[in-house]
Scaffold this motif. Structure first.
Motif, short mmCIF file in Angstrom:
data_model
loop_
_atom_site.label_atom_id
_atom_site.label_comp_id
_atom_site.label_asym_id
_atom_site.label_seq_id
_atom_site.Cartn_x
_atom_site.Cartn_y
_atom_site.Cartn_z
N GLN C 54 32.20 43.55 -72.01
CA GLN C 54 31.56 43.50 -70.69
C GLN C 54 32.45 43.88 -69.51
OE1 GLN C 54 32.50 40.97 -72.57
NE2 GLN C 54 33.00 39.15 -71.37
N HIS C 55 33.79 43.86 -69.71
CA HIS C 55 34.68 44.24 -68.61
C HIS C 55 35.18 45.68 -68.73
CE1 HIS C 55 35.65 39.81 -69.47
NE2 HIS C 55 34.80 39.80 -68.46
N PHE C 57 36.83 46.91 -71.40
CA PHE C 57 37.93 47.04 -72.35
C PHE C 57 37.35 47.21 -73.76
CE2 PHE C 57 39.73 43.65 -69.31
CZ PHE C 57 40.16 44.61 -68.41
N GLY D 84 35.60 34.48 -65.47
CA GLY D 84 35.45 35.42 -66.58
C GLY D 84 36.12 34.84 -67.81
N GLY D 149 37.22 42.43 -61.71
CA GLY D 149 36.64 43.09 -62.87
C GLY D 149 36.49 42.18 -64.07
N VAL D 150 37.04 40.96 -63.98
CA VAL D 150 36.90 40.02 -65.10
C VAL D 150 36.10 38.81 -64.63
CG1 VAL D 150 38.09 38.69 -66.88
CG2 VAL D 150 39.05 40.85 -66.10
N SER D 151 34.80 38.98 -64.56
CA SER D 151 33.91 37.90 -64.16
C SER D 151 32.68 38.00 -65.04
CB SER D 151 33.55 38.07 -62.68
OG SER D 151 32.52 37.16 -62.33
N ASP D 152 32.14 36.85 -65.45
CA ASP D 152 30.96 36.87 -66.33
C ASP D 152 29.89 35.94 -65.78
OD1 ASP D 152 31.72 38.54 -68.73
OD2 ASP D 152 33.41 37.17 -68.66
#
Lengths: 152, 152, 152, 152
Positions: C54-55, C57, D84, D149-152
């Motif tokens: 989801q990010h 990667f 995230g 960019g790292v969030s969920d």
């Protein structure tokens, strides 16, 4: 889960007790065999200063030691007489400081195979009547047959 | 790999030595700190009956104990002064019986991070001048800052 | 480390290539066999949107897939002809985001045994000419002999 | 186990569904989100030739992929909104060939922490109405806060 066809529940318990009694390292730790059932073994470790690391918690290696023996002996309850057991690998996650009055490692078989058996152990830290999960291990145990000196 | 900016090589060695000295469990085992370098720590364990399992080999838990301390102290060499260290998890593969005169656990940092550091340790069994790899560990070490009682 | 007595280096490379070619999942990923040597196998994976989490990667599962195949085929280079290989367990530590142009998994045998072989794989992420260690795996591979359908 | 104070059960399910939908790799595999509950997530994977290794079983990497996502999303159900999640490490034991009509990975949180959360996943292979445990994973998931960019 049932004990090996050739061994009664009493014989399995005697087998585990005899092998545990030969683990000098368990005596060094102060660990005791608490319970043996088909596919399950519990080991108790009173918390003591001689087991601790630099912050006063029981060393992860001592926690691992009782968890490894609990896994291995849980696996051994499912193995045919005459076979020996060795640990091929284990992983342990340390979830909380191992502190309090005593630790209990509860090992159980997840899947018994002819050559490899997967076991798991939960380690609980008991303090003032409260029991807390402090570590979780998964271990691959190997059945050894026909090797001199490796029989349990 | 370099030591933390604020600590000289001598200060790092002194820090590791002081923390190791507080690990009563290392004394219980009979383990000694052999070498400290940036990102690397070696620990020695003379083989002795009080460490053994039922077949006369050093118990996997004792092997794990020196490997875990070697990983943790290798990681600590890279951490800022005042921080403490805890092991979050480790996995060990046991490759050969741990027997002979002594074991040497050689820990080294694979990747140092702000919160998590991955270290690896090889454990060698020395017998009659021959050294044999008997175990391999990977360990995730956690930097602890600002928690009372957890400082190294 | 030497190839099994009965197989030449060319035969080993052909054996690994043939087995890799049957791993439909490697084609699904877009992975390619890069190098085969005694005890060592490298696998390449171009980074692509269909592999991502989801990010943005590469998913840890895709990273694990090439690392597992690199470990397994490194182990297979040491096994006798006719034997098959299965992974019994692996552990992977994820050290940095798997991003860039391509990933390379470099597998090598740590200890080859008759039944169990320990292999390790480092996974590097290559971006703009810079290669960075992004994951480390240890895997226990099992030699399977005489089981229908499990031959490599 | 309860959902984070700030999120309702519906919001948690929507959050997991949205993040899962962004995992292009799950679509590549053909995996579907089956169930979301506080601390628990199930993922389904129909067995298909494009997932297989050389013996016709689902590749260990594909099995790991759904187990890793099941662990990670189980952990995410316990995390505060905006955070995230990344996997720091996992270990998987492969217990039986992954074959049949479909696999189900059942992830659950063992211990949720502020920085690290331990989750476990069991993977079952379903064939002709019989469900069999084929793999077991333990995974350390890391809460990431305040990283672009790292969030969920």
């Amino acid at each position: 889960m049932t004990a090996p066809a050739s061994l009664s529940a009493q014989e399995v318990a005697a087998r585990i007790g005899a092998s545990f009694g030969k683990q000098a390292f368990m005596a060094t730790l102060g660990a005791k065999l608490l319970r043996v059932a088909p596919g399950e073994v519990d080991i108790e470790l009173p918390v003591s200063p001689h087991l601790c690391q630099q912050h006063g918690f029981v060393h992860a290696g001592a926690v691992s030691s009782i968890a490894d023996s609990a896994c291995g002996y849980a696996a051994l309850t499912t193995m045919p007489g005459g076979a020996g057991i060795l640990t091929a690998e284990f992983k342990i996650n340390l979830l909380a400081p191992a502190a309090g009055e005593r630790l209990i490692a509860r090992g159980k078989v997840i899947k018994a195979g002819r050559t490899l058996t997967l076991a798991m152990a939960e380690v609980f830290a008991e303090a003032k009547g409260v029991s807390k999960l402090c570590a979780l291990m998964t271990a691959t145990c190997m059945t050894i047959a026909g090797r001199d000196g490796v029989s349990d």
